[in-house]
Each structure stands twice: as structure tokens, then as C-alpha cells.
Design a protein around this motif. Sequence first.
Motif, PDB file in Angstrom:
ATOM      1  N   ALA A  81      47.404 -34.218 -61.076  1.00 15.96           N
ATOM      2  CA  ALA A  81      46.043 -34.069 -61.586  1.00 15.96           C
ATOM      3  C   ALA A  81      45.037 -34.802 -60.701  1.00 15.96           C
ATOM      4  O   ALA A  81      43.922 -34.327 -60.461  1.00 15.96           O
ATOM      5  CB  ALA A  81      45.970 -34.591 -63.021  1.00 15.96           C
ATOM      6  N   PHE A  82      45.424 -35.969 -60.224  1.00 10.45           N
ATOM      7  CA  PHE A  82      44.590 -36.763 -59.328  1.00 10.45           C
ATOM      8  C   PHE A  82      44.326 -36.001 -58.031  1.00 10.45           C
ATOM      9  O   PHE A  82      43.173 -35.899 -57.578  1.00 10.45           O
ATOM     10  CB  PHE A  82      45.330 -38.071 -59.053  1.00 10.45           C
ATOM     11  N   HIS A  83      45.368 -35.439 -57.470  1.00  9.50           N
ATOM     12  CA  HIS A  83      45.246 -34.672 -56.233  1.00  9.50           C
ATOM     13  C   HIS A  83      44.322 -33.466 -56.436  1.00  9.50           C
ATOM     14  O   HIS A  83      43.442 -33.191 -55.609  1.00  9.50           O
ATOM     15  CB  HIS A  83      46.644 -34.224 -55.791  1.00  9.50           C
ATOM     16  N   ARG A  84      44.513 -32.763 -57.549  1.00  9.24           N
ATOM     17  CA  ARG A  84      43.641 -31.615 -57.843  1.00  9.24           C
ATOM     18  C   ARG A  84      42.197 -32.055 -58.016  1.00  9.24           C
ATOM     19  O   ARG A  84      41.261 -31.400 -57.532  1.00  9.24           O
ATOM     20  CB  ARG A  84      44.117 -30.892 -59.106  1.00  9.24           C
ATOM     21  N   HIS A  85      41.990 -33.143 -58.732  1.00 13.02           N
ATOM     22  CA  HIS A  85      40.625 -33.639 -58.982  1.00 13.02           C
ATOM     23  C   HIS A  85      39.899 -33.934 -57.666  1.00 13.02           C
ATOM     24  O   HIS A  85      38.706 -33.637 -57.532  1.00 13.02           O
ATOM     25  CB  HIS A  85      40.682 -34.903 -59.838  1.00 13.02           C
ATOM     26  N   LEU A  86      40.600 -34.512 -56.715  1.00 14.68           N
ATOM     27  CA  LEU A  86      39.971 -34.864 -55.445  1.00 14.68           C
ATOM     28  C   LEU A  86      39.638 -33.638 -54.602  1.00 14.68           C
ATOM     29  O   LEU A  86      38.835 -33.720 -53.672  1.00 14.68           O
ATOM     30  CB  LEU A  86      40.884 -35.807 -54.659  1.00 14.68           C
ATOM     31  N   GLY A  87      40.258 -32.506 -54.921  1.00 12.28           N
ATOM     32  CA  GLY A  87      39.978 -31.275 -54.197  1.00 12.28           C
ATOM     33  C   GLY A  87      40.449 -31.294 -52.759  1.00 12.28           C
ATOM     34  O   GLY A  87      39.863 -30.619 -51.900  1.00 12.28           O
ATOM     35  N   LEU A  88      41.510 -32.034 -52.512  1.00  4.66           N
ATOM     36  CA  LEU A  88      42.026 -32.170 -51.156  1.00  4.66           C
ATOM     37  C   LEU A  88      43.184 -31.209 -50.917  1.00  4.66           C
ATOM     38  O   LEU A  88      43.913 -30.860 -51.844  1.00  4.66           O
ATOM     39  CB  LEU A  88      42.508 -33.604 -50.922  1.00  4.66           C
ATOM     40  N   GLY A  89      43.367 -30.835 -49.677  1.00  5.74           N
ATOM     41  CA  GLY A  89      44.550 -30.094 -49.293  1.00  5.74           C
ATOM     42  C   GLY A  89      45.728 -31.043 -49.156  1.00  5.74           C
ATOM     43  O   GLY A  89      45.720 -32.140 -49.717  1.00  5.74           O
ATOM     44  N   PRO A  90      46.755 -30.667 -48.418  1.00  7.05           N
ATOM     45  CA  PRO A  90      47.904 -31.541 -48.219  1.00  7.05           C
ATOM     46  C   PRO A  90      47.481 -32.887 -47.633  1.00  7.05           C
ATOM     47  O   PRO A  90      46.628 -32.955 -46.748  1.00  7.05           O
ATOM     48  CB  PRO A  90      48.769 -30.747 -47.242  1.00  7.05           C
ATOM     49  N   VAL A  91      48.069 -33.962 -48.152  1.00  6.41           N
ATOM     50  CA  VAL A  91      47.680 -35.320 -47.757  1.00  6.41           C
ATOM     51  C   VAL A  91      48.916 -36.189 -47.561  1.00  6.41           C
ATOM     52  O   VAL A  91      50.013 -35.868 -48.023  1.00  6.41           O
ATOM     53  CB  VAL A  91      46.781 -35.988 -48.822  1.00  6.41           C
ATOM     54  N   ALA A  92      48.702 -37.331 -46.913  1.00  5.39           N
ATOM     55  CA  ALA A  92      49.712 -38.377 -46.851  1.00  5.39           C
ATOM     56  C   ALA A  92      49.611 -39.218 -48.121  1.00  5.39           C
ATOM     57  O   ALA A  92      48.517 -39.402 -48.673  1.00  5.39           O
ATOM     58  CB  ALA A  92      49.489 -39.254 -45.627  1.00  5.39           C
ATOM     59  N   VAL A  93      50.751 -39.713 -48.597  1.00  2.05           N
ATOM     60  CA  VAL A  93      50.767 -40.551 -49.792  1.00  2.05           C
ATOM     61  C   VAL A  93      51.619 -41.785 -49.543  1.00  2.05           C
ATOM     62  O   VAL A  93      52.571 -41.757 -48.759  1.00  2.05           O
ATOM     63  CB  VAL A  93      51.280 -39.797 -51.042  1.00  2.05           C
ATOM     64  N   ALA A  94      51.260 -42.873 -50.232  1.00  2.00           N
ATOM     65  CA  ALA A  94      51.999 -44.124 -50.114  1.00  2.00           C
ATOM     66  C   ALA A  94      52.154 -44.723 -51.502  1.00  2.00           C
ATOM     67  O   ALA A  94      51.268 -44.583 -52.355  1.00  2.00           O
ATOM     68  CB  ALA A  94      51.258 -45.107 -49.198  1.00  2.00           C
ATOM     69  N   GLY A  95      53.277 -45.398 -51.725  1.00  2.00           N
ATOM     70  CA  GLY A  95      53.468 -46.020 -53.026  1.00  2.00           C
ATOM     71  C   GLY A  95      54.383 -47.218 -52.943  1.00  2.00           C
ATOM     72  O   GLY A  95      55.335 -47.239 -52.158  1.00  2.00           O
ATOM     73  N   HIS A  96      54.091 -48.208 -53.777  1.00  2.00           N
ATOM     74  CA  HIS A  96      54.916 -49.413 -53.852  1.00  2.00           C
ATOM     75  C   HIS A  96      55.696 -49.432 -55.157  1.00  2.00           C
ATOM     76  O   HIS A  96      55.117 -49.238 -56.226  1.00  2.00           O
ATOM     77  CB  HIS A  96      54.041 -50.673 -53.772  1.00  2.00           C
ATOM     78  N   SER A  97      56.990 -49.659 -55.083  1.00  2.22           N
ATOM     79  CA  SER A  97      57.838 -49.861 -56.265  1.00  2.22           C
ATOM     80  C   SER A  97      57.685 -48.677 -57.228  1.00  2.22           C
ATOM     81  O   SER A  97      58.024 -47.557 -56.866  1.00  2.22           O
ATOM     82  CB  SER A  97      57.483 -51.201 -56.917  1.00  2.22           C
ATOM     83  N   LEU A  98      57.176 -48.902 -58.433  1.00  2.00           N
ATOM     84  CA  LEU A  98      56.895 -47.797 -59.353  1.00  2.00           C
ATOM     85  C   LEU A  98      56.139 -46.684 -58.639  1.00  2.00           C
ATOM     86  O   LEU A  98      56.484 -45.503 -58.751  1.00  2.00           O
ATOM     87  CB  LEU A  98      56.069 -48.310 -60.535  1.00  2.00           C
ATOM     88  N   GLY A  99      55.088 -47.059 -57.898  1.00  2.00           N
ATOM     89  CA  GLY A  99      54.283 -46.070 -57.185  1.00  2.00           C
ATOM     90  C   GLY A  99      55.052 -45.364 -56.089  1.00  2.00           C
ATOM     91  O   GLY A  99      54.781 -44.208 -55.780  1.00  2.00           O
ATOM     92  N   GLY A 100      56.040 -46.058 -55.490  1.00  2.00           N
ATOM     93  CA  GLY A 100      56.859 -45.433 -54.461  1.00  2.00           C
ATOM     94  C   GLY A 100      57.747 -44.348 -55.022  1.00  2.00           C
ATOM     95  O   GLY A 100      57.882 -43.265 -54.431  1.00  2.00           O
ATOM     96  N   LEU A 101      58.364 -44.635 -56.174  1.00  2.00           N
ATOM     97  CA  LEU A 101      59.185 -43.620 -56.829  1.00  2.00           C
ATOM     98  C   LEU A 101      58.325 -42.452 -57.281  1.00  2.00           C
ATOM     99  O   LEU A 101      58.675 -41.283 -57.072  1.00  2.00           O
ATOM    100  CB  LEU A 101      59.927 -44.231 -58.018  1.00  2.00           C
ATOM    101  N   ASN A 102      57.161 -42.750 -57.867  1.00  2.00           N
ATOM    102  CA  ASN A 102      56.257 -41.684 -58.278  1.00  2.00           C
ATOM    103  C   ASN A 102      55.855 -40.817 -57.085  1.00  2.00           C
ATOM    104  O   ASN A 102      55.793 -39.591 -57.175  1.00  2.00           O
ATOM    105  CB  ASN A 102      54.999 -42.276 -58.920  1.00  2.00           C
ATOM    106  N   ALA A 103      55.589 -41.483 -55.942  1.00  2.00           N
ATOM    107  CA  ALA A 103      55.138 -40.754 -54.749  1.00  2.00           C
ATOM    108  C   ALA A 103      56.224 -39.837 -54.217  1.00  2.00           C
ATOM    109  O   ALA A 103      55.960 -38.674 -53.877  1.00  2.00           O
ATOM    110  CB  ALA A 103      54.696 -41.749 -53.677  1.00  2.00           C
TER     111      ALA A 103
END
Length: 259
Positions: A81-103
Amino acid sequence: MIGMREFFMANGRRLSYLDFGGPGVPLLAFHGHYNEASAFGPLAEALAPRWRVIALDQRGHGESDRAAGYERDDYVADIAAFHRHLGLGPVAVAGHSLGGLNAYQYAARHPGRVTGLIVEDIGAVVDCDWSFTERLPRGAPSRQELLEALGAAAPYLECSVRRSGDGWGFSFDLEDTVRSQQALNGDHWEDWTGVSCPTLLVRGRRSDELAADHARAMVTRRRGQAELVELPAGHVVHHDAPAEFADAVRDFLARSGAS
């Protein structure tokens, strides 16, 4: 670096994020438990102006609404939903711990939407211990007293300390955090090996979360699509070794063609 706070609605709940701005290529970032989007301020400053970090306050954290559930699918749906809201095409993503698994679950389940993936100190099999959460202080009369009660953990949780009523507490709920940590546990090899984009796995050499042999196995099973960097840090690599972490991320993004 201080980002501009923005809000959007996802499935009836308000989610918050910080856009650190600038003309650079977007990099979406996802924090770990006990943290929030502001934890990525130093990384955003280090990567500017080539990269523009946009970091989400994940459900139950920061200025985002608390939620009824903290399951794996819930977090991944929020990222979509966040990605859609930003209206961006394919992007790089980064995440730490919980955020890493989510990513990496987002990257695996939404192929083509992620150009490059940075996973900080989380494995493909997670056995999270939530006893630390249960020992956290419920609050204190002042900010200083709360930080003193946190002891050695204070530098890692400081960004999430908030005024609460007549005292001070956290921007996350302790019971919600335990539920989220319980849902973090499990065997996630299928998602990890299902990621198709170039991936950087960053491990802290003193990490008590990601063992060295497990990290090496993760890279091996990605058959040349993932690489491992180990830095002089504990579990929160971006905090313990900020310059080295930023250098590793910058180098990976430049080499991987994630832009």
C-alpha cells in the motif's frame, strides 16, 4: 537529517512515513522492532543526494496507527500500500530485522516491484525471544529517567521515546510488540529463495540474531544473486557502524543497477 512527515490511509488505518527528500533515486526503508522511520535519518544523510530515503513507520510504530493484527501478511500488505501510495515504479528497498524480513517477503511476493534489496541482520529462519520486550519499563516521569531505566539499550530505543500523558513512554505498545515478535518467528526460506532481484545481506559480527553460518547459507542458497557483508557491529548494524553500513549500501546499490 530530518524528514518531512506524511500520512496515508491503508485498509482503514492511518500510516505515517518520513520522506527525507532530495533529487535522488527513491530507496524505501523499513525499521525493526522498538524503532520507527526516524532511525534512518543518518543513512538518508549519508546516501544523499544520490538516493532519497523514504521510510515507513510500520504498523504499531511511530506515528502510524496501532493495528488488530501483526501477522506476516499484514506487514507485507502495508508495504504494498505504501509503494502504491507513493506512485513509484520498481524501487530499491532496505529493512532492518523486522523490516528486513518484511522487505524480502515483499520482494518475493511482488516480483518486478523491487530492483535491489538490502536486508540487515535477519535470517531465513527466525527464533525471536520477546523476553526483552516484557522487561522494558512501562514508563517514567521524565525522559531522562526513562532513558536511565533502559540502560545500555537507551541509544537504540531513544528515537521511539515519547511524552505520554503526565510521563514518558514509547511510540510502540509493549503487548503489540510481543504479538509482532511472536508472528515474526518461523521458517521463511521459501520467501528468501523466491527473491529474484540482487540482494545485499548485512550482518553484525557481534549479532545475537543472525549467526554467521546461517548468513552464509542464505547467500549460498540464492545462487549468486545475493552477497554478504559483515561489519563490526551488533544486531543494529546501521547504529553501531553507521559509516561502514552506509558505504556498503551505497556500493551495493551502485554495482547492482538498482537505480
